[in-house]
Enzyme design. Sequence first.
Site, PDB file in Angstrom:
ATOM      1  N   ARG A 122       0.842  -1.195   0.000  1.00  0.00           N
ATOM      2  CA  ARG A 122       0.000   0.000   0.000  1.00  0.00           C
ATOM      3  C   ARG A 122       0.873   1.239   0.000  1.00  0.00           C
ATOM      4  O   ARG A 122       1.861   1.311   0.727  1.00  0.00           O
ATOM      5  CB  ARG A 122      -0.917  -0.001   1.221  1.00  0.00           C
ATOM      6  CG  ARG A 122      -2.149   0.858   1.063  1.00  0.00           C
ATOM      7  CD  ARG A 122      -3.064   0.778   2.274  1.00  0.00           C
ATOM      8  NE  ARG A 122      -3.543  -0.576   2.559  1.00  0.00           N
ATOM      9  CZ  ARG A 122      -4.547  -0.827   3.385  1.00  0.00           C
ATOM     10  NH1 ARG A 122      -5.170   0.164   3.993  1.00  0.00           N
ATOM     11  NH2 ARG A 122      -4.931  -2.073   3.607  1.00  0.00           N
TER      12      ARG A 122
ATOM     13  N   SER B  21     -11.826  -2.087  14.379  1.00  0.00           N
ATOM     14  CA  SER B  21     -11.936  -1.320  13.126  1.00  0.00           C
ATOM     15  C   SER B  21     -13.170  -1.705  12.313  1.00  0.00           C
ATOM     16  O   SER B  21     -13.519  -1.014  11.361  1.00  0.00           O
ATOM     17  CB  SER B  21     -10.691  -1.543  12.278  1.00  0.00           C
ATOM     18  OG  SER B  21     -10.553  -2.916  11.948  1.00  0.00           O
TER      19      SER B  21
ATOM     20  N   ASP C 114     -14.942  -4.609   3.258  1.00  0.00           N
ATOM     21  CA  ASP C 114     -14.669  -5.702   4.193  1.00  0.00           C
ATOM     22  C   ASP C 114     -14.895  -5.318   5.650  1.00  0.00           C
ATOM     23  O   ASP C 114     -14.672  -6.127   6.548  1.00  0.00           O
ATOM     24  CB  ASP C 114     -13.256  -6.273   3.994  1.00  0.00           C
ATOM     25  CG  ASP C 114     -12.155  -5.240   4.151  1.00  0.00           C
ATOM     26  OD1 ASP C 114     -12.435  -4.094   4.550  1.00  0.00           O
ATOM     27  OD2 ASP C 114     -10.977  -5.585   3.865  1.00  0.00           O
ATOM     28  N   ARG C 115     -15.353  -4.080   5.906  1.00  0.00           N
ATOM     29  CA  ARG C 115     -15.613  -3.643   7.279  1.00  0.00           C
ATOM     30  C   ARG C 115     -17.040  -3.133   7.413  1.00  0.00           C
ATOM     31  O   ARG C 115     -17.600  -2.553   6.475  1.00  0.00           O
ATOM     32  CB  ARG C 115     -14.644  -2.534   7.691  1.00  0.00           C
ATOM     33  CG  ARG C 115     -13.233  -2.997   7.832  1.00  0.00           C
ATOM     34  CD  ARG C 115     -12.411  -1.984   8.612  1.00  0.00           C
ATOM     35  NE  ARG C 115     -12.033  -0.836   7.829  1.00  0.00           N
ATOM     36  CZ  ARG C 115     -11.777   0.366   8.338  1.00  0.00           C
ATOM     37  NH1 ARG C 115     -11.917   0.592   9.627  1.00  0.00           N
ATOM     38  NH2 ARG C 115     -11.410   1.351   7.553  1.00  0.00           N
TER      39      ARG C 115
ATOM     40  N   SER D  68      -8.191   0.140   0.360  1.00  0.00           N
ATOM     41  CA  SER D  68      -9.179   0.071   1.433  1.00  0.00           C
ATOM     42  C   SER D  68      -9.685   1.454   1.823  1.00  0.00           C
ATOM     43  O   SER D  68     -10.300   2.136   1.024  1.00  0.00           O
ATOM     44  CB  SER D  68      -8.579  -0.679   2.625  1.00  0.00           C
ATOM     45  OG  SER D  68      -9.515  -0.856   3.646  1.00  0.00           O
ATOM     46  N   HIS D  69      -9.394   1.897   3.062  1.00  0.00           N
ATOM     47  CA  HIS D  69      -9.943   3.141   3.595  1.00  0.00           C
ATOM     48  C   HIS D  69      -8.987   4.319   3.419  1.00  0.00           C
ATOM     49  O   HIS D  69      -9.295   5.424   3.877  1.00  0.00           O
ATOM     50  CB  HIS D  69     -10.230   2.975   5.089  1.00  0.00           C
ATOM     51  CG  HIS D  69      -9.013   2.638   5.892  1.00  0.00           C
ATOM     52  ND1 HIS D  69      -8.535   1.346   5.989  1.00  0.00           N
ATOM     53  CD2 HIS D  69      -8.162   3.414   6.610  1.00  0.00           C
ATOM     54  CE1 HIS D  69      -7.453   1.358   6.756  1.00  0.00           C
ATOM     55  NE2 HIS D  69      -7.196   2.592   7.139  1.00  0.00           N
TER      56      HIS D  69
ATOM     57  N   LYS E 133      -3.850  -6.525  -2.236  1.00  0.00           N
ATOM     58  CA  LYS E 133      -4.061  -7.577  -1.249  1.00  0.00           C
ATOM     59  C   LYS E 133      -3.931  -8.920  -1.962  1.00  0.00           C
ATOM     60  O   LYS E 133      -4.527  -9.119  -3.027  1.00  0.00           O
ATOM     61  CB  LYS E 133      -5.457  -7.464  -0.613  1.00  0.00           C
ATOM     62  CG  LYS E 133      -5.663  -6.210   0.227  1.00  0.00           C
ATOM     63  CD  LYS E 133      -7.056  -6.187   0.861  1.00  0.00           C
ATOM     64  CE  LYS E 133      -7.237  -4.989   1.758  1.00  0.00           C
ATOM     65  NZ  LYS E 133      -8.567  -4.977   2.428  1.00  0.00           N
TER      66      LYS E 133
ATOM     67  N   ASP F 272     -13.424  -0.812   0.509  1.00  0.00           N
ATOM     68  CA  ASP F 272     -13.437  -2.063  -0.259  1.00  0.00           C
ATOM     69  C   ASP F 272     -14.419  -3.080   0.305  1.00  0.00           C
ATOM     70  O   ASP F 272     -14.407  -4.245  -0.095  1.00  0.00           O
ATOM     71  CB  ASP F 272     -12.037  -2.658  -0.382  1.00  0.00           C
ATOM     72  CG  ASP F 272     -11.452  -3.131   0.940  1.00  0.00           C
ATOM     73  OD1 ASP F 272     -11.824  -2.575   1.987  1.00  0.00           O
ATOM     74  OD2 ASP F 272     -10.615  -4.050   0.930  1.00  0.00           O
TER      75      ASP F 272
ATOM     76  N   GLU G  69     -12.627  -7.161  14.916  1.00  0.00           N
ATOM     77  CA  GLU G  69     -11.692  -6.096  15.259  1.00  0.00           C
ATOM     78  C   GLU G  69     -12.451  -4.820  15.563  1.00  0.00           C
ATOM     79  O   GLU G  69     -13.545  -4.583  15.043  1.00  0.00           O
ATOM     80  CB  GLU G  69     -10.758  -5.813  14.090  1.00  0.00           C
ATOM     81  CG  GLU G  69      -9.779  -6.898  13.761  1.00  0.00           C
ATOM     82  CD  GLU G  69      -8.781  -6.388  12.735  1.00  0.00           C
ATOM     83  OE1 GLU G  69      -7.667  -6.059  13.144  1.00  0.00           O
ATOM     84  OE2 GLU G  69      -9.127  -6.295  11.555  1.00  0.00           O
TER      85      GLU G  69
ATOM     86  N   ASP H 165     -16.661   0.291   4.459  1.00  0.00           N
ATOM     87  CA  ASP H 165     -15.455   1.032   4.084  1.00  0.00           C
ATOM     88  C   ASP H 165     -15.220   0.949   2.583  1.00  0.00           C
ATOM     89  O   ASP H 165     -16.056   0.428   1.829  1.00  0.00           O
ATOM     90  CB  ASP H 165     -14.253   0.529   4.887  1.00  0.00           C
ATOM     91  CG  ASP H 165     -13.763  -0.839   4.441  1.00  0.00           C
ATOM     92  OD1 ASP H 165     -14.580  -1.607   3.903  1.00  0.00           O
ATOM     93  OD2 ASP H 165     -12.576  -1.152   4.644  1.00  0.00           O
TER      94      ASP H 165
ATOM     95  N   HIS I  64     -13.721  -5.067  11.027  1.00  0.00           N
ATOM     96  CA  HIS I  64     -13.583  -6.363  10.354  1.00  0.00           C
ATOM     97  C   HIS I  64     -14.256  -7.437  11.205  1.00  0.00           C
ATOM     98  O   HIS I  64     -13.947  -7.568  12.396  1.00  0.00           O
ATOM     99  CB  HIS I  64     -12.109  -6.736  10.175  1.00  0.00           C
ATOM    100  CG  HIS I  64     -11.352  -5.891   9.212  1.00  0.00           C
ATOM    101  ND1 HIS I  64     -11.392  -6.101   7.848  1.00  0.00           N
ATOM    102  CD2 HIS I  64     -10.533  -4.832   9.406  1.00  0.00           C
ATOM    103  CE1 HIS I  64     -10.626  -5.209   7.248  1.00  0.00           C
ATOM    104  NE2 HIS I  64     -10.093  -4.430   8.169  1.00  0.00           N
TER     105      HIS I  64
END
Length: 456
Positions: free
Chosen positions: A14, A321, A240-241, A102-103, A112, A238, A319, A236, A323
């Site tokens: 990233r 965050s 995944d959250r 992602s974010h 990824k 992408d 998590e 988010d 996830h």
Amino acid sequence: MLTPALLRHAYDLRGRMGVDLEADDFRRMGLAFAARLRSHGRRRIAMGRDGRLTSEALARAFADGLVAGGMEVLDLGLAPSPQVYFAEKHMSADAAAVITASHNPAEWNGLKLVEHGRIVFGEALVELATQANGPLEQAPGGHRAPVDLREPYLAHLIHDEPPARPMRIGLESLHGAAGPLARELLERLGMEVIALRCEIDGRFPDGPPDPSRPENLAALRAAVMAHHLDLGLALDGDGDRLVALDGRGEIIEPDRLLVLLARAALEHEPGACVLMDVKGSHAAQRAIEHAGGRVRLVPSGHAHMREGLRQHGALLGGELSGHIFFADNGFDDGLDAAARLLRLLARQDASPTQLFDALPRAHATPEIQVPRPAGLHVEALLDGLAADLPAPGEALLRIDGLRLDSPEGFILVRASNTQPLLTLRIEGQDEAALARLKSRLIEAWPPSAPPLPHPL
């Protein structure tokens, strides 16, 4: 040229386009990943990309490298990360790759990688980047084919099990890659949806697509209150959250949401392991244990959580965050978590807000972010805090930064894996304990370290 030292503790590649990364880096990473897969007898890879303005060109460069390396590339095009992870399983692929940051802000991008269901991160990612900087061999037989998995993915999320009753939902996608799919999913689950920023816009005109920052949820909070919605859901960049808001527009901390999901899952598998990351609260941990779960803390980061599911045979994990992982899925999927949450809420007689109100609350700071200068020796900072902070009867955990666990609560200091930041979190058993722990960290914080925000 890729800089492996920057990847040593990361879960993915990233960086800022034109500063840290160039398109040719992605082509070379494609060739290097192809060589890795060939060496393991694998050649079939699912890939996708988010909606950032640079992602289409980077996906093309990465796919060119894969094809030149002899890979069979199943190209989903624009797709949220969990849809690509789903494709790896659904299409019996050997690997998966997503072009996304992602974010992170719009000028960032990244990559990824998954091989045989496991994230490629840490030393394995460093090794791959090192190989990408050197001479790379090509191989025959590679080709790229577009695939459309929209319907199979939605069917997987719906499970032929619509919620028992419809609800009125606010959906915030922050212009990320999951917006259109998430809206369709909720509507097909029978929900009335008020959609905000569900159009994909890789410029992210309203700021980085990070739902863990309360300021990014202001529009969703206003919509929930103005339209008297049952709850709000935010994804988010992408997909995944997941972050949830109750019917008053108040944020439900993801570890509290994990408690709700874990209680329901533990009814069917009492005694199962539940994973939390080191940011998770004592209150949530005690609630899961009271429900019959065995809590294990793991380092923050989706790669660690995903690996932890496999290592510890965990039923689910989450998590702070946002996830959330379920063992029967195997990866973090904000859309899947949303569908499961809605099915759970719809089975209850109480309203979502009443159910959320019954969850344990922590007296804690939000995640505090401190800019991390390039020359800062993080381990030396943590070693100094480890020497100065503990009192008798307190424990130190060093699996991810430094966490001091006290009868009064905890203090966490760690380095972000995705941005040049230190992240801090402090929790007390009550407001007085929280204030005391804050004071202890301020007193122990060395003057040579970047300054803490005031007030803390």
